[in-house]
Design an enzyme around this catalytic site. Structure first.
Site, PDB file in Angstrom:
ATOM      1  N   LYS A 195       0.849  -1.189   0.000  1.00 48.16           N
ATOM      2  CA  LYS A 195       0.000   0.000   0.000  1.00 48.16           C
ATOM      3  C   LYS A 195       0.884   1.237   0.000  1.00 48.16           C
ATOM      4  O   LYS A 195       1.686   1.443   0.905  1.00 48.16           O
ATOM      5  CB  LYS A 195      -0.905  -0.011   1.230  1.00 48.16           C
ATOM      6  CG  LYS A 195      -1.807   1.202   1.320  1.00 48.16           C
ATOM      7  CD  LYS A 195      -2.799   1.083   2.447  1.00 48.16           C
ATOM      8  CE  LYS A 195      -3.640   2.343   2.553  1.00 48.16           C
ATOM      9  NZ  LYS A 195      -4.541   2.293   3.702  1.00 48.16           N
ATOM     10  N   LYS A 248      -2.246  -1.543  -3.812  1.00 47.88           N
ATOM     11  CA  LYS A 248      -3.103  -0.363  -3.779  1.00 47.88           C
ATOM     12  C   LYS A 248      -2.269   0.891  -3.879  1.00 47.88           C
ATOM     13  O   LYS A 248      -1.274   0.983  -3.163  1.00 47.88           O
ATOM     14  CB  LYS A 248      -3.873  -0.386  -2.449  1.00 47.88           C
ATOM     15  CG  LYS A 248      -4.744   0.806  -2.208  1.00 47.88           C
ATOM     16  CD  LYS A 248      -5.415   0.656  -0.889  1.00 47.88           C
ATOM     17  CE  LYS A 248      -6.121   1.957  -0.599  1.00 47.88           C
ATOM     18  NZ  LYS A 248      -6.465   2.056   0.783  1.00 47.88           N
ATOM     19  N   TYR A 313     -15.104   1.185  -6.855  1.00 48.64           N
ATOM     20  CA  TYR A 313     -16.360   1.919  -6.742  1.00 48.64           C
ATOM     21  C   TYR A 313     -17.166   1.804  -8.035  1.00 48.64           C
ATOM     22  O   TYR A 313     -18.316   2.205  -8.093  1.00 48.64           O
ATOM     23  CB  TYR A 313     -16.069   3.398  -6.415  1.00 48.64           C
ATOM     24  CG  TYR A 313     -15.209   3.524  -5.177  1.00 48.64           C
ATOM     25  CD1 TYR A 313     -15.774   3.425  -3.913  1.00 48.64           C
ATOM     26  CD2 TYR A 313     -13.819   3.661  -5.267  1.00 48.64           C
ATOM     27  CE1 TYR A 313     -14.982   3.480  -2.768  1.00 48.64           C
ATOM     28  CE2 TYR A 313     -13.022   3.716  -4.138  1.00 48.64           C
ATOM     29  CZ  TYR A 313     -13.614   3.616  -2.888  1.00 48.64           C
ATOM     30  OH  TYR A 313     -12.831   3.649  -1.761  1.00 48.64           O
TER      31      TYR A 313
HETATM   32  C1  PBG Z   1      -7.523   3.144   5.490  1.00 45.24           C
HETATM   33  C2  PBG Z   1      -7.762   3.085   4.023  1.00 45.24           C
HETATM   34  C3  PBG Z   1      -7.570   4.081   3.045  1.00 45.24           C
HETATM   35  C4  PBG Z   1      -8.083   3.566   1.849  1.00 45.24           C
HETATM   36  C5  PBG Z   1      -8.539   2.285   2.120  1.00 45.24           C
HETATM   37  N1  PBG Z   1      -8.309   2.000   3.464  1.00 45.24           N
HETATM   38  C6  PBG Z   1      -7.081   5.468   3.117  1.00 45.24           C
HETATM   39  C7  PBG Z   1      -5.748   5.821   3.598  1.00 45.24           C
HETATM   40  O1  PBG Z   1      -4.840   4.989   3.728  1.00 45.24           O
HETATM   41  O2  PBG Z   1      -5.611   7.013   3.885  1.00 45.24           O
HETATM   42  C8  PBG Z   1      -8.148   4.311   0.530  1.00 45.24           C
HETATM   43  C9  PBG Z   1      -9.171   3.834  -0.439  1.00 45.24           C
HETATM   44  C10 PBG Z   1      -9.485   4.769  -1.553  1.00 45.24           C
HETATM   45  O3  PBG Z   1      -8.841   5.817  -1.774  1.00 45.24           O
HETATM   46  O4  PBG Z   1     -10.430   4.453  -2.271  1.00 45.24           O
HETATM   47  N2  PBG Z   1      -6.231   3.213   5.916  1.00 45.24           N
END
Ligand code: PBG
Length: 325
Positions: A195, A248, A313
């Protein structure tokens, strides 16, 4: 064989030939739809940068999930916005927390859909970070216990898969251990293994009310410049017991999806994040692109890169189009 003996265009001549040699196919089976749950009743708040996406109270969430089920989408991933936030994110692991109640309501009314729950503290902490703060930074080891407790409370409420998104070191092992100790050895962990600290999460943070109140997430999420580190992260999570490896965001990181596909036989998920959705919607609204076509091409590219599962989404719209084809 070279031109003129070989002509690539022979296999593109008409629709049926193209169908026959097509290598990648998108299916509704690949899709997971993200949902935001808020307290109250009768709530359906639009998220301005994400047209078509809403924060739902539990009653409306159940209706929405019925619709998702009718579209044959196999799974949803839930994000909760609690009534009250605190320094320790205690509503994340409260027995009657927003997510715990939402899971029970869905299991009661729409049992035949897979519930994935995002395990993180950022929506639940006053400071908006994904763990406990010590000396101005997120304390890794102090956060592990809370994440494990959160995952356990989700599963006790009926969650089918837990998806830790916090990026603390060691959390997959901590979650595996607590689940196994409590008789949940059959519950898979879908780890947000790779991530990135991405600016594409902006619209999500409005939807999840999880913007950090100071600093940023660069001390725990990955540097977008790194790809070898992605292999290290994925390898660690595989060794700790992850069942599904997530990357991600998706579209700016297709090289990473491709790389991870080469190093594991586990299923791979890719999260087509909020900013990626917002860009397609904004350009389509202006008539600058064909929204449906760009949507399908984007999702297909994620699958072609090597993902088996796409969190998006766009899932409802894509399912509608796939159903019509
Ligand atoms: C929680 C989380 C996030 C997303 C999914 N889980 C945001 C972040 O890390 O700030 C982002 C998902 C998206 O942008 O659609 N930590």
């Amino acid at each position: 064989m070279m031109f003129p003996e070989y002509r690539s265009r022979r296999l593109r001549r008409n629709k049926n030939i193209r169908r026959m040699v097509r290598e990648t196919r998108l299916s509704v089976d690949d899709l997971v739809y993200p949902l935001f749950v808020v307290p109250g009743s009768g709530v359906k708040n639009p998220i301005p940068p994400m047209p078509g996406i809403f924060q739902f109270s539990i009653d409306n969430l159940v209706h929405e999930i019925k619709e998702i089920r009718e579209l044959n989408i196999p799974a949803v991933i839930l994000f909760g916005i609690p009534e009250k936030k605190d320094d320790m994110g205690s509503e994340a692991y409260a027995k009657d927390g927003i997510i715990q109640r939402a899971i029970r309501a869905i299991k009661d009314k729409v049992p035949d859909i897979l519930i994935i729950t995002d395990v993180c503290l950022c929506e639940y902490t006053t400071h908006g970070h994904c763990g406990v703060i010590k000396d101005g930074d997120v304390d890794n080891d102090a956060t592990l216990d809370l994440l494990a407790k959160t995952a356990l409370s989700h599963v006790e409420s009926g969650s089918d898969i837990v998806a830790p998104s916090d990026m603390m070191d060691g959390r997959v092992a901590a979650i595996r251990e607590i689940l196994d100790e409590n008789g949940f050895e059959h519950i898979p962990i879908m780890s947000y293994a790779v991530k990135y600290a991405s600016s594409f999460y902006g619209p999500f943070r409005l939807a999840a009310e999880s913007t950090p109140q100071f600093g940023d997430r660069h001390s725990y999420q990955m540097d977008p410049a790194n790809s070898q580190e992605a292999i290290r992260e994925a390898t660690l999570d595989i060794e700790e017991g992850a069942d599904i490896i997530m990357i991600k965001p998706a579209l700016s990181y297709l090289d990473i999806v491709y790389m991870i596909r080469e190093i594991t036989h586990l299923p791979i998920a890719a999260y087509n994040v909020s900013g990626e959705y917002a860009m397609i919607k904004a350009a389509a609204k202006n008539g600058w692109i064909d929204g449906d076509k760009v949507m399908m091409e984007s999702l297909l590219s994620i699958k072609r890169a090597g993902a088996d599962i796409i969190l998006t989404y766009l899932a409802k719209e894509a399912a509608q189009l796939l159903g019509r084809r």
